[in-house]
Scaffold this motif. Sequence first.
Motif, mmCIF file in Angstrom:
data_model
loop_
_atom_site.group_PDB
_atom_site.id
_atom_site.type_symbol
_atom_site.label_atom_id
_atom_site.label_comp_id
_atom_site.label_asym_id
_atom_site.label_seq_id
_atom_site.Cartn_x
_atom_site.Cartn_y
_atom_site.Cartn_z
ATOM 1 N N PRO A 185 0.791 -1.240 0.000
ATOM 2 C CA PRO A 185 0.000 0.000 0.000
ATOM 3 C C PRO A 185 0.830 1.301 0.000
ATOM 4 N N MET A 186 2.114 1.216 0.426
ATOM 5 C CA MET A 186 2.976 2.408 0.412
ATOM 6 C C MET A 186 3.635 2.614 -0.951
ATOM 7 N N LYS A 187 3.362 1.729 -1.896
ATOM 8 C CA LYS A 187 3.967 1.701 -3.237
ATOM 9 C C LYS A 187 5.435 1.286 -3.191
ATOM 10 N N TYR A 188 5.856 0.630 -2.079
ATOM 11 C CA TYR A 188 7.181 0.023 -1.966
ATOM 12 C C TYR A 188 7.083 -1.403 -2.512
ATOM 13 N N VAL A 189 8.157 -1.880 -3.137
ATOM 14 C CA VAL A 189 8.161 -3.278 -3.572
ATOM 15 C C VAL A 189 8.036 -4.160 -2.338
#
Length: 152
Positions: free
Chosen positions: A33-37
């Motif tokens: 959800p944080m757009k981190y892989v």
Amino acid sequence: MIIKKYICIEKQIDKEMIHTKHCIRVRYGETDPMKYVYYGNYAEYFEVARVELFRSIGMAYSDIEHRGIWLPVSEYKIKYLKPALYDEILEIHTYIKKIPSVRIEFEYEIFNSKGEKITQAQTTLFFMDAEKQKICRCPDFLTELMLPYFKS
């Protein structure tokens, strides 16, 4: 290096190791959800990098399997330095620094689009005779492909 689109594969011959570079773009489904892989996806990135390394020295991974050799992972170590982000182009450097015996060791570095190293990792795989289901030495056909990359 200029990255055209997001595909780059480069092979380096320096007589000390095998070194390849492979680029990928982070897809939305690979992120949290944080757009981190998501951390579990790095193992897949490294698998892609290994396959491309073998291809770059002249043997597709599927050809190794068709010759009756499997390469299961026995160890995996990773250090996350910075997050990889959605839609970012990542450059994965893959190294084999010594001629394999019954095991083959890969080292990886991942760089983001700013050129910052964001991840480093290592995997150890072993050679297995697929028919006998037994560990074996690196087959001669692979050793012969790798030898030119190492000092004599």
